[in-house]
Design an enzyme around this catalytic site. Sequence first.
Site, PDB file in Angstrom:
ATOM      1  N   LYS A  58     -10.856  -3.715  -3.175  1.00 60.28           N
ATOM      2  CA  LYS A  58     -11.931  -2.778  -3.064  1.00 60.28           C
ATOM      3  C   LYS A  58     -11.342  -1.210  -3.398  1.00 60.28           C
ATOM      4  O   LYS A  58     -12.340  -0.619  -3.834  1.00 60.28           O
ATOM      5  CB  LYS A  58     -12.366  -2.547  -1.571  1.00 60.28           C
ATOM      6  CG  LYS A  58     -13.351  -3.547  -0.787  1.00 60.28           C
ATOM      7  CD  LYS A  58     -13.804  -3.124   0.565  1.00 60.28           C
ATOM      8  CE  LYS A  58     -12.679  -2.944   1.413  1.00 60.28           C
ATOM      9  NZ  LYS A  58     -13.181  -3.064   2.882  1.00 60.28           N
ATOM     10  N   LYS A 118      -4.887  -9.523  -6.750  1.00 59.56           N
ATOM     11  CA  LYS A 118      -6.159  -9.907  -5.733  1.00 59.56           C
ATOM     12  C   LYS A 118      -7.478  -8.901  -5.890  1.00 59.56           C
ATOM     13  O   LYS A 118      -7.053  -7.824  -6.244  1.00 59.56           O
ATOM     14  CB  LYS A 118      -5.801  -9.704  -4.446  1.00 59.56           C
ATOM     15  CG  LYS A 118      -6.557 -10.039  -3.343  1.00 59.56           C
ATOM     16  CD  LYS A 118      -6.082  -9.785  -1.937  1.00 59.56           C
ATOM     17  CE  LYS A 118      -6.495  -8.215  -1.707  1.00 59.56           C
ATOM     18  NZ  LYS A 118      -6.302  -7.521  -0.208  1.00 59.56           N
ATOM     19  N   LYS A 174       0.746  -1.273  -0.097  1.00 63.65           N
ATOM     20  CA  LYS A 174      -0.107   0.164  -0.149  1.00 63.65           C
ATOM     21  C   LYS A 174       0.854   1.257  -0.146  1.00 63.65           C
ATOM     22  O   LYS A 174       0.531   2.227  -0.652  1.00 63.65           O
ATOM     23  CB  LYS A 174      -0.942  -0.026   1.259  1.00 63.65           C
ATOM     24  CG  LYS A 174      -1.945  -0.994   0.961  1.00 63.65           C
ATOM     25  CD  LYS A 174      -3.094  -0.648   2.254  1.00 63.65           C
ATOM     26  CE  LYS A 174      -4.493  -1.540   1.947  1.00 63.65           C
ATOM     27  NZ  LYS A 174      -5.338  -1.517   2.891  1.00 63.65           N
TER      28      LYS A 174
HETATM   29  P1  AMP Z   1     -10.573  -5.818   3.016  1.00 66.21           P
HETATM   30  O1  AMP Z   1     -11.394  -5.385   1.788  1.00 66.21           O
HETATM   31  O2  AMP Z   1      -9.276  -5.530   3.059  1.00 66.21           O
HETATM   32  O3  AMP Z   1     -11.346  -4.724   4.056  1.00 66.21           O
HETATM   33  O4  AMP Z   1     -11.008  -7.185   3.561  1.00 66.21           O
HETATM   34  C1  AMP Z   1     -12.082  -7.455   4.514  1.00 66.21           C
HETATM   35  C2  AMP Z   1     -12.247  -8.936   4.421  1.00 66.21           C
HETATM   36  O5  AMP Z   1     -12.285  -9.638   3.145  1.00 66.21           O
HETATM   37  C3  AMP Z   1     -10.791  -9.718   4.816  1.00 66.21           C
HETATM   38  O6  AMP Z   1     -11.145 -10.617   5.769  1.00 66.21           O
HETATM   39  C4  AMP Z   1     -10.109  -9.969   3.753  1.00 66.21           C
HETATM   40  O7  AMP Z   1      -9.201 -10.869   3.846  1.00 66.21           O
HETATM   41  C5  AMP Z   1     -11.137 -10.514   2.866  1.00 66.21           C
HETATM   42  N1  AMP Z   1     -10.658 -10.161   1.319  1.00 66.21           N
HETATM   43  C6  AMP Z   1     -10.451  -8.992   0.861  1.00 66.21           C
HETATM   44  N2  AMP Z   1     -10.243  -9.130  -0.317  1.00 66.21           N
HETATM   45  C7  AMP Z   1     -10.245 -10.483  -0.715  1.00 66.21           C
HETATM   46  C8  AMP Z   1      -9.978 -11.442  -1.815  1.00 66.21           C
HETATM   47  N3  AMP Z   1      -9.996 -10.937  -3.159  1.00 66.21           N
HETATM   48  N4  AMP Z   1     -10.457 -12.734  -1.740  1.00 66.21           N
HETATM   49  C9  AMP Z   1     -10.791 -13.194  -0.638  1.00 66.21           C
HETATM   50  N5  AMP Z   1     -10.964 -12.670   0.569  1.00 66.21           N
HETATM   51  C10 AMP Z   1     -10.808 -11.250   0.658  1.00 66.21           C
END
Ligand code: AMP
Length: 327
Positions: free
Chosen positions: A197, A194, A112
């Site tokens: 968001k 990956k 990041k």
């Molecule tokens: P975040 O989007 O970083 O706030 O992640 C929120 C939750 O979603 C966390 O448990 C992450 O590990 C999971 N997560 C985020 N992106 C992915 C992805 N591409 N595949 C699977 N899990 C994800």
Amino acid sequence: MKKRVFSGIQPTGNIHIGNYLGAIKRWVSMQANYDNIFCIVDLHAITVLQDPKVLKAKIRELTGLYLAAGIDENKSIVFLQSHIHEHSQLAWIMNCFIPMGWMQRMTQFKEKSAKQKETVSTGLFDYPALMAADILLYKTDVVPVGEDQKQHVELARDAAQRFNNIYGETFVLPEPLIAEVGARIMGLDDPTKKMSKSENAPNHAIGLLDTPDVIRKKIMRATTDSQTTVIFDTTRPGIYNLLTIYQTLTGENKKDIEAKFEGKGYGDFKKALAEVVIESLRPLQERYKELTADPGHIDAILKSGADKARPLAEKTLAEVKKRIGLG
Ligand code: AMP
Ligand code: TRP
């Protein structure tokens, strides 16, 4: 006694099918067997600059999505991180026990901060200390997250261990819980990255609130390769990722899925996948509409969640302060 589960998501960007498959859907399926706390981590969200109006709206949206996906506020505590001051207080304390060297190894910060260069905030670097506080305040046993968060949960565990070694048994040592399938959903536009968001490319992610037409278009345009057979082959990341989404949503095994699409091409498979995604999200989207028709309803759920979480957090923080000798 049931084991304690704690997890959270930041109320930023567009919640996508990776968040659903890697985190929320699993929380729902585990709900009955654990004592659960699910947080909307707004203090983590401000580690990068947010528009106040958008942040406020995203907090309600994410809470609505948790509930619409099947998190039951009567079975699980659902609350907003900034409603419980103990998170910030314990984060400061954990700061003082986490060596810089541990923080410097965090791969998410490296990725990041590389994008943001010198504008990167101290909070983003320190983010794992706040995450450790979230987890440790509730004597959490299990932290269900996607693959990308495993390193942060391990840091929380190491920090807890270090604290316990110095001051005596205080914290429970948490374990990350990562799914075998679906823990790392890749971007539709680039299956080597990956699904994220914060990525804005139009075909990157399927949003949980995307309409059927948008979902069909995104899946039909998803990047694959020049081969034709629909099989789970890790050397073909595009089709592998789409098959993983299919597998996680249907719960079918790999062999049955391959048999179903034998003799068919990528186009047929993508059409079938689009319908699976649309039908899987339909009930969630309908419940979301009902739940958010009155924003006061969501706010009331967050308030009552904070009332349930607060005494637990207060108890742990008081214990920690006493151990350290704080006033
Ligand atoms: P975040 O989007 O970083 O706030 O992640 C929120 C939750 O979603 C966390 O448990 C992450 O590990 C999971 N997560 C985020 N992106 C992915 C992805 N591409 N595949 C699977 N899990 C994800
Ligand atoms: N850092 C996590 C993410 O970006 C969100 C998070 C904050 C979290 N605190 C947590 C996840 C505690 C699990 C437990 O996905």
